[in-house]
Write a protein that holds these residues in place. Structure first.
Motif, PDB file in Angstrom:
ATOM      1  N   ASP A   1       0.830  -1.203   0.000  1.00 30.59           N
ATOM      2  CA  ASP A   1       0.000   0.000   0.000  1.00 30.59           C
ATOM      3  C   ASP A   1       0.870   1.262   0.000  1.00 30.59           C
ATOM      4  O   ASP A   1       0.611   2.210  -0.748  1.00 30.59           O
ATOM      5  CB  ASP A   1      -0.957   0.015   1.208  1.00 30.59           C
ATOM      6  CG  ASP A   1      -2.060  -1.041   1.081  1.00 30.59           C
ATOM      7  OD1 ASP A   1      -2.247  -1.584  -0.041  1.00 30.59           O
ATOM      8  OD2 ASP A   1      -2.735  -1.309   2.102  1.00 30.59           O
TER       9      ASP A   1
ATOM     10  N   ASP B   1       2.412   1.512  -3.361  1.00 31.20           N
ATOM     11  CA  ASP B   1       1.428   2.018  -4.321  1.00 31.20           C
ATOM     12  C   ASP B   1       1.209   3.514  -4.128  1.00 31.20           C
ATOM     13  O   ASP B   1       1.144   4.273  -5.105  1.00 31.20           O
ATOM     14  CB  ASP B   1       0.084   1.273  -4.176  1.00 31.20           C
ATOM     15  CG  ASP B   1       0.155  -0.153  -4.727  1.00 31.20           C
ATOM     16  OD1 ASP B   1       1.110  -0.447  -5.469  1.00 31.20           O
ATOM     17  OD2 ASP B   1      -0.748  -0.960  -4.397  1.00 31.20           O
ATOM     18  N   THR B   2       1.081   3.916  -2.844  1.00 29.83           N
ATOM     19  CA  THR B   2       0.904   5.339  -2.544  1.00 29.83           C
ATOM     20  C   THR B   2       2.117   6.130  -3.034  1.00 29.83           C
ATOM     21  O   THR B   2       1.977   7.186  -3.664  1.00 29.83           O
ATOM     22  CB  THR B   2       0.715   5.556  -1.026  1.00 29.83           C
ATOM     23  OG1 THR B   2      -0.416   4.796  -0.590  1.00 29.83           O
ATOM     24  CG2 THR B   2       0.508   7.013  -0.687  1.00 29.83           C
ATOM     25  N   LYS B   3       3.293   5.595  -2.748  1.00 23.90           N
ATOM     26  CA  LYS B   3       4.530   6.264  -3.171  1.00 23.90           C
ATOM     27  C   LYS B   3       4.606   6.323  -4.689  1.00 23.90           C
ATOM     28  O   LYS B   3       4.968   7.357  -5.266  1.00 23.90           O
ATOM     29  CB  LYS B   3       5.740   5.506  -2.587  1.00 23.90           C
ATOM     30  CG  LYS B   3       7.066   6.047  -2.977  1.00 23.90           C
ATOM     31  CD  LYS B   3       7.379   7.361  -2.306  1.00 23.90           C
ATOM     32  CE  LYS B   3       8.814   7.766  -2.612  1.00 23.90           C
ATOM     33  NZ  LYS B   3       8.984   9.160  -2.777  1.00 23.90           N
ATOM     34  N   ILE B   4       4.225   5.212  -5.344  1.00 24.71           N
ATOM     35  CA  ILE B   4       4.229   5.189  -6.815  1.00 24.71           C
ATOM     36  C   ILE B   4       3.255   6.216  -7.360  1.00 24.71           C
ATOM     37  O   ILE B   4       3.575   6.977  -8.277  1.00 24.71           O
ATOM     38  CB  ILE B   4       3.912   3.770  -7.339  1.00 24.71           C
ATOM     39  CG1 ILE B   4       5.108   2.847  -7.088  1.00 24.71           C
ATOM     40  CG2 ILE B   4       3.557   3.802  -8.827  1.00 24.71           C
ATOM     41  CD1 ILE B   4       4.842   1.375  -7.374  1.00 24.71           C
ATOM     42  N   ASP B   5       2.013   6.241  -6.774  1.00 25.67           N
ATOM     43  CA  ASP B   5       1.024   7.234  -7.202  1.00 25.67           C
ATOM     44  C   ASP B   5       1.547   8.646  -6.982  1.00 25.67           C
ATOM     45  O   ASP B   5       1.395   9.520  -7.840  1.00 25.67           O
ATOM     46  CB  ASP B   5      -0.305   7.033  -6.460  1.00 25.67           C
ATOM     47  CG  ASP B   5      -1.022   5.762  -6.892  1.00 25.67           C
ATOM     48  OD1 ASP B   5      -0.667   5.210  -7.966  1.00 25.67           O
ATOM     49  OD2 ASP B   5      -1.934   5.317  -6.153  1.00 25.67           O
ATOM     50  N   TYR B   6       2.159   8.865  -5.804  1.00 20.69           N
ATOM     51  CA  TYR B   6       2.726  10.182  -5.492  1.00 20.69           C
ATOM     52  C   TYR B   6       3.828  10.534  -6.491  1.00 20.69           C
ATOM     53  O   TYR B   6       3.859  11.653  -7.024  1.00 20.69           O
ATOM     54  CB  TYR B   6       3.268  10.188  -4.055  1.00 20.69           C
ATOM     55  CG  TYR B   6       3.961  11.467  -3.678  1.00 20.69           C
ATOM     56  CD1 TYR B   6       3.233  12.612  -3.369  1.00 20.69           C
ATOM     57  CD2 TYR B   6       5.353  11.535  -3.646  1.00 20.69           C
ATOM     58  CE1 TYR B   6       3.870  13.786  -3.035  1.00 20.69           C
ATOM     59  CE2 TYR B   6       6.006  12.717  -3.318  1.00 20.69           C
ATOM     60  CZ  TYR B   6       5.263  13.846  -3.007  1.00 20.69           C
ATOM     61  OH  TYR B   6       5.897  15.008  -2.685  1.00 20.69           O
ATOM     62  N   ASP B   7       4.711   9.546  -6.748  1.00 19.46           N
ATOM     63  CA  ASP B   7       5.803   9.782  -7.693  1.00 19.46           C
ATOM     64  C   ASP B   7       5.268  10.030  -9.104  1.00 19.46           C
ATOM     65  O   ASP B   7       5.792  10.891  -9.820  1.00 19.46           O
ATOM     66  CB  ASP B   7       6.792   8.610  -7.697  1.00 19.46           C
ATOM     67  CG  ASP B   7       7.649   8.573  -6.436  1.00 19.46           C
ATOM     68  OD1 ASP B   7       7.655   9.586  -5.690  1.00 19.46           O
ATOM     69  OD2 ASP B   7       8.300   7.538  -6.191  1.00 19.46           O
ATOM     70  N   LYS B   8       4.215   9.280  -9.481  1.00 12.96           N
ATOM     71  CA  LYS B   8       3.605   9.521 -10.795  1.00 12.96           C
ATOM     72  C   LYS B   8       3.044  10.939 -10.867  1.00 12.96           C
ATOM     73  O   LYS B   8       3.215  11.636 -11.872  1.00 12.96           O
ATOM     74  CB  LYS B   8       2.487   8.509 -11.066  1.00 12.96           C
ATOM     75  CG  LYS B   8       2.972   7.145 -11.476  1.00 12.96           C
ATOM     76  CD  LYS B   8       1.790   6.219 -11.735  1.00 12.96           C
ATOM     77  CE  LYS B   8       2.245   4.820 -12.107  1.00 12.96           C
ATOM     78  NZ  LYS B   8       1.097   3.897 -12.307  1.00 12.96           N
ATOM     79  N   ALA B   9       2.365  11.349  -9.776  1.00 11.63           N
ATOM     80  CA  ALA B   9       1.819  12.708  -9.728  1.00 11.63           C
ATOM     81  C   ALA B   9       2.948  13.733  -9.811  1.00 11.63           C
ATOM     82  O   ALA B   9       2.849  14.741 -10.525  1.00 11.63           O
ATOM     83  CB  ALA B   9       0.992  12.915  -8.458  1.00 11.63           C
TER      84      ALA B   9
ATOM     85  N   LYS C   1       4.223  13.811 -13.267  1.00 16.53           N
ATOM     86  CA  LYS C   1       3.308  14.583 -14.112  1.00 16.53           C
ATOM     87  C   LYS C   1       3.480  16.074 -13.844  1.00 16.53           C
ATOM     88  O   LYS C   1       3.525  16.874 -14.775  1.00 16.53           O
ATOM     89  CB  LYS C   1       1.867  14.152 -13.860  1.00 16.53           C
ATOM     90  CG  LYS C   1       0.865  14.908 -14.730  1.00 16.53           C
ATOM     91  CD  LYS C   1      -0.429  14.205 -14.842  1.00 16.53           C
ATOM     92  CE  LYS C   1      -1.476  14.933 -15.646  1.00 16.53           C
ATOM     93  NZ  LYS C   1      -1.083  15.907 -16.587  1.00 16.53           N
TER      94      LYS C   1
END
Length: 177
Positions: free
Chosen positions: A53, A56-64, A67
């Protein structure tokens, strides 16, 4: 069966019971160890889930963030283009200013030359004016002298004519009498 064999069997049963007890204890210890391992496995699964989790949060944060960085990169590229356009405008304006300075300098030099020419012409005209005034003064002086002479001559002529007129009057008076 004999007592001995009964005892032997009893001893053997006791031994087997002791072995069973020992194996039961080992089995309990193994069960306890298995339970601990199951708990540890459950804990590890929970931690794995938490880590997944978090990942995933870190990946989402890194993706954001990526971007945002991409958006920022695009904005920087746009700003660079705007800055380059401004630099081009500044270069163009500087060239215009340099051209204007050159033209002003050229015009100033031409004006200075024209002013010198005009000044020389003005000095020449002043000299000519002075000469004309001197000549006019000479002419006026000559005309004044000539006028004075004419006036004198006219006075003399007038007197002479008066005298002649008087003589003629006398002659006319004489003839008319």
């Amino acid at each position: 069966m004999s007592k001995q064999s009964f005892r032997d069997l009893k001893n053997e049963i006791e031994l087997k019971n002791a072995e069973i007890d020992e194996m039961s204890m080992e089995l309990d210890a193994k069960n306890e160890e298995i339970n601990k391992l199951k708990l540890y496995s459950t804990k590890l699964k929970y931690e794995k889930k938490n880590l997944e989790d978090k990942l995933d949060t870190k990946i989402d944060y890194d993706k954001a963030r990526i971007k945002e960085l991409d958006d920022l990169q695009e904005k920087l590229i746009e700003k660079d283009k705007i800055i380059e356009d401004k630099h081009d405008q500044v270069r163009y304006l500087r060239s215009l200013i340099d051209d204007y300075k050159t033209q002003v300098k050229s015009n100033s030099e031409e004006l200075e030359i024209q002013i010198r020419k005009i000044s020389r012409s003005y000095d020449d005209l002043l000299s000519q004016k002075d000469l004309i005034i001197e000549k006019q003064d000479e002419i006026i002086e000559k005309l004044t002298k000539a006028n004075d002479e004419i006036v004198k001559s006219n006075k003399t002529n007038v007197l002479s004519l008066k005298l002649q007129n008087e003589k003629y009057q006398e002659i006319i008076d004489k003839f008319s009498k």
